[in-house]
Design a protein around this motif. Sequence first.
Motif, PDB file in Angstrom:
ATOM      1  N   GLY A 174       0.786  -1.231   0.000  1.00 14.76           N
ATOM      2  CA  GLY A 174       0.000   0.000   0.000  1.00 14.76           C
ATOM      3  C   GLY A 174       0.812   1.272   0.000  1.00 14.76           C
ATOM      4  N   LYS A 175       2.127   1.166  -0.065  1.00 13.24           N
ATOM      5  CA  LYS A 175       2.957   2.373   0.047  1.00 13.24           C
ATOM      6  C   LYS A 175       2.815   3.280  -1.175  1.00 13.24           C
ATOM      7  CE  LYS A 175       7.093  -0.210  -1.461  1.00 13.24           C
ATOM      8  NZ  LYS A 175       6.382  -1.473  -1.739  1.00 13.24           N
ATOM      9  N   THR A 176       2.819   2.707  -2.388  1.00  4.41           N
ATOM     10  CA  THR A 176       2.664   3.535  -3.584  1.00  4.41           C
ATOM     11  C   THR A 176       1.249   4.085  -3.688  1.00  4.41           C
ATOM     12  OG1 THR A 176       4.420   2.407  -4.806  1.00  4.41           O
ATOM     13  CG2 THR A 176       2.748   3.530  -6.112  1.00  4.41           C
ATOM     14  N   THR A 177       0.254   3.303  -3.293  1.00  2.00           N
ATOM     15  CA  THR A 177      -1.120   3.801  -3.262  1.00  2.00           C
ATOM     16  C   THR A 177      -1.235   5.007  -2.333  1.00  2.00           C
ATOM     17  OG1 THR A 177      -2.003   1.590  -3.714  1.00  2.00           O
ATOM     18  CG2 THR A 177      -3.524   3.193  -2.773  1.00  2.00           C
ATOM     19  N   THR A 178      -0.573   4.927  -1.183  1.00  6.99           N
ATOM     20  CA  THR A 178      -0.574   6.056  -0.250  1.00  6.99           C
ATOM     21  C   THR A 178       0.045   7.295  -0.892  1.00  6.99           C
ATOM     22  OG1 THR A 178      -0.420   4.574   1.660  1.00  6.99           O
ATOM     23  CG2 THR A 178       0.256   6.864   1.997  1.00  6.99           C
ATOM     24  N   LEU A 179       1.203   7.120  -1.534  1.00  5.48           N
ATOM     25  CA  LEU A 179       1.868   8.251  -2.175  1.00  5.48           C
ATOM     26  C   LEU A 179       0.987   8.862  -3.262  1.00  5.48           C
ATOM     27  CD1 LEU A 179       4.910   9.462  -2.074  1.00  5.48           C
ATOM     28  CD2 LEU A 179       5.066   8.434  -4.337  1.00  5.48           C
ATOM     29  N   ARG A 180       0.318   8.030  -4.038  1.00  6.54           N
ATOM     30  CA  ARG A 180      -0.518   8.541  -5.126  1.00  6.54           C
ATOM     31  C   ARG A 180      -1.776   9.224  -4.593  1.00  6.54           C
ATOM     32  NH1 ARG A 180       0.401   6.942 -10.413  1.00  6.54           N
ATOM     33  NH2 ARG A 180       2.435   5.958 -10.677  1.00  6.54           N
ATOM     34  N   MET A 181      -2.263   8.804  -3.442  1.00  7.90           N
ATOM     35  CA  MET A 181      -3.368   9.540  -2.832  1.00  7.90           C
ATOM     36  C   MET A 181      -2.901  10.920  -2.375  1.00  7.90           C
ATOM     37  SD  MET A 181      -5.802   6.841  -0.757  1.00  7.90           S
ATOM     38  CE  MET A 181      -4.551   5.934   0.135  1.00  7.90           C
ATOM     39  N   VAL A 182      -1.698  10.986  -1.804  1.00  6.79           N
ATOM     40  CA  VAL A 182      -1.158  12.284  -1.385  1.00  6.79           C
ATOM     41  C   VAL A 182      -0.976  13.192  -2.601  1.00  6.79           C
ATOM     42  CG1 VAL A 182       0.844  13.441  -0.365  1.00  6.79           C
ATOM     43  CG2 VAL A 182      -0.021  11.329   0.661  1.00  6.79           C
ATOM     44  N   ALA A 183      -0.534  12.610  -3.717  1.00  2.48           N
ATOM     45  CA  ALA A 183      -0.311  13.404  -4.933  1.00  2.48           C
ATOM     46  C   ALA A 183      -1.604  13.802  -5.621  1.00  2.48           C
ATOM     47  CB  ALA A 183       0.563  12.613  -5.902  1.00  2.48           C
ATOM     48  N   GLY A 184      -2.712  13.145  -5.279  1.00  4.35           N
ATOM     49  CA  GLY A 184      -3.986  13.439  -5.931  1.00  4.35           C
ATOM     50  C   GLY A 184      -4.265  12.588  -7.146  1.00  4.35           C
ATOM     51  N   LEU A 185      -3.435  11.569  -7.384  1.00  3.26           N
ATOM     52  CA  LEU A 185      -3.610  10.693  -8.548  1.00  3.26           C
ATOM     53  C   LEU A 185      -4.596   9.568  -8.274  1.00  3.26           C
ATOM     54  CD1 LEU A 185       0.141  10.434  -9.630  1.00  3.26           C
ATOM     55  CD2 LEU A 185      -1.606  12.042 -10.430  1.00  3.26           C
ATOM     56  N   ILE A 186      -4.867   9.287  -7.003  1.00  6.68           N
ATOM     57  CA  ILE A 186      -5.863   8.296  -6.586  1.00  6.68           C
ATOM     58  C   ILE A 186      -6.751   8.958  -5.546  1.00  6.68           C
ATOM     59  CG2 ILE A 186      -6.237   6.108  -5.375  1.00  6.68           C
ATOM     60  CD1 ILE A 186      -3.659   5.059  -6.547  1.00  6.68           C
ATOM     61  N   THR A 187      -8.065   8.745  -5.666  1.00 16.08           N
ATOM     62  CA  THR A 187      -9.021   9.329  -4.722  1.00 16.08           C
ATOM     63  C   THR A 187      -9.187   8.423  -3.509  1.00 16.08           C
ATOM     64  OG1 THR A 187     -10.232  10.350  -6.553  1.00 16.08           O
ATOM     65  CG2 THR A 187     -11.376  10.172  -4.434  1.00 16.08           C
ATOM     66  N   PRO A 188      -8.981   8.929  -2.289  1.00 15.47           N
ATOM     67  CA  PRO A 188      -9.168   8.104  -1.093  1.00 15.47           C
ATOM     68  C   PRO A 188     -10.614   7.662  -0.937  1.00 15.47           C
ATOM     69  CG  PRO A 188      -7.976  10.135  -0.586  1.00 15.47           C
ATOM     70  CD  PRO A 188      -8.524  10.293  -1.964  1.00 15.47           C
ATOM     71  N   SER A 189     -10.814   6.493  -0.340  1.00 14.71           N
ATOM     72  CA  SER A 189     -12.160   6.042   0.015  1.00 14.71           C
ATOM     73  C   SER A 189     -12.629   6.722   1.290  1.00 14.71           C
ATOM     74  CB  SER A 189     -12.173   4.516   0.211  1.00 14.71           C
ATOM     75  OG  SER A 189     -11.728   3.855  -0.955  1.00 14.71           O
ATOM     76  N   GLU A 190     -11.698   6.958   2.189  1.00 14.67           N
ATOM     77  CA  GLU A 190     -11.994   7.640   3.451  1.00 14.67           C
ATOM     78  C   GLU A 190     -10.739   8.382   3.896  1.00 14.67           C
ATOM     79  OE1 GLU A 190     -13.228   4.811   6.374  1.00 14.67           O
ATOM     80  OE2 GLU A 190     -14.684   3.861   5.029  1.00 14.67           O
ATOM     81  N   GLY A 191     -10.914   9.269   4.865  1.00 12.76           N
ATOM     82  CA  GLY A 191      -9.786   9.942   5.476  1.00 12.76           C
ATOM     83  C   GLY A 191      -9.481  11.294   4.865  1.00 12.76           C
ATOM     84  N   ARG A 192      -8.477  11.965   5.439  1.00 15.82           N
ATOM     85  CA  ARG A 192      -8.121  13.314   5.010  1.00 15.82           C
ATOM     86  C   ARG A 192      -6.623  13.428   4.761  1.00 15.82           C
ATOM     87  NH1 ARG A 192      -9.447  18.116   8.452  1.00 15.82           N
ATOM     88  NH2 ARG A 192      -8.127  17.018   9.965  1.00 15.82           N
TER      89      ARG A 192
END
Length: 370
Positions: A58-76
């Motif tokens: 999940g590390k790259t998914t986390t980075l891409r959520m921070v970058a805005g390339l993946i939309t989080p399901s929950e959280g801020r």
Amino acid sequence: MMQHKNLSAAPSASTESNAHLRLDGLTKRYGESFAVASLDLAVPKGELVALLGPSGCGKTTTLRMVAGLITPSEGRIVVGGNDITAMPPYQRDMGLVFQSYALFPHMSVAKNVAFGLEMRKVPKTEIATRVKDALAMVRLETLAERKPRELSGGQQQRVALARALVIQPSILLLDEPLSNLDAKLRDEMRNEIRDIQQNLGITAVFVTHDQVEALSMCDKVVVMKAGKLEQIGTPVEVYEQPASPFVASFVGRTNRLEGMAKGDGTIQVGTIALKVPTRTRGPVDIMMRPHRIRLLEATRDPADDSTNQIHGTIKRVTFVGDLLQYHVDVEGSEIIVEAASDHGRGIRNVGMPVTLSWRVEDTMVFGRSA
């Protein structure tokens, strides 16, 4: 039921208040599966933090959520006190260095670096100055007119880094940027990236599966497994005080044995009684780092109170350049010992009986289910 202090608790209030980047319960689901599950993280301004773990953690998914390339399901996602969770990537003020570098092959080095500034409508005279400064920072000012195909892998990596930094981002994101380089170049680029990050004082998040990169480059290491956070700590903390057997084995090399703790500071492993720095009771895993075990001539002299000694037979010897790895059979279990190769002198032979000795404090103990 484990010896080592669990460092994966939420950051302290002071850390939270100083955080430049904060993730609150960040989650990404795909159907019923979690790629990232309720991740909390606070990164102070100017720190370099590694997201470390195996493929699929999940590390790259986390980075891409921070970058805005993946939309989080929950959280801020909060930067500088501002919630940017719904903000599009181009408004996030972040520089991203991809694993594949993602350079434009038809553009020169200078044009590649200038691209982000041109998209932001920066004046041409300012672009020229900032591109020149960025290329000087990565020592490529003499290669400004070359195309990416005319560069080595390390030079292409420097171009990608210059392109990410020239826009003067608030946060630098690096997605396994060294994985395509050979070992020598990785060593060089580790030092260069760390030096640049510290000189600029920029907040950075670095994704890697390489524990050497995480330990040598970063202020904090976030160890992830199966989408969940296993431990947060400094490199020394996660190496010396791992919160779980997974962290101990992933962050460095370990030997692992199963035993039964008696509650009196000893653990029974087969017919062997080992001293441990805890009074845990019940089934346990014990782990020792190979380089902290001494390989001695076979002896039956008892160990003192501060050391453990066990006896075995060398079954294999592996030469690894500056290290010798001895694979020692101990009652059917294999224990690896690492020693300096010393120009090939003094190598012990297969079949030789030996004594393994290590300090009691170097024994890591983790409780497990019966």
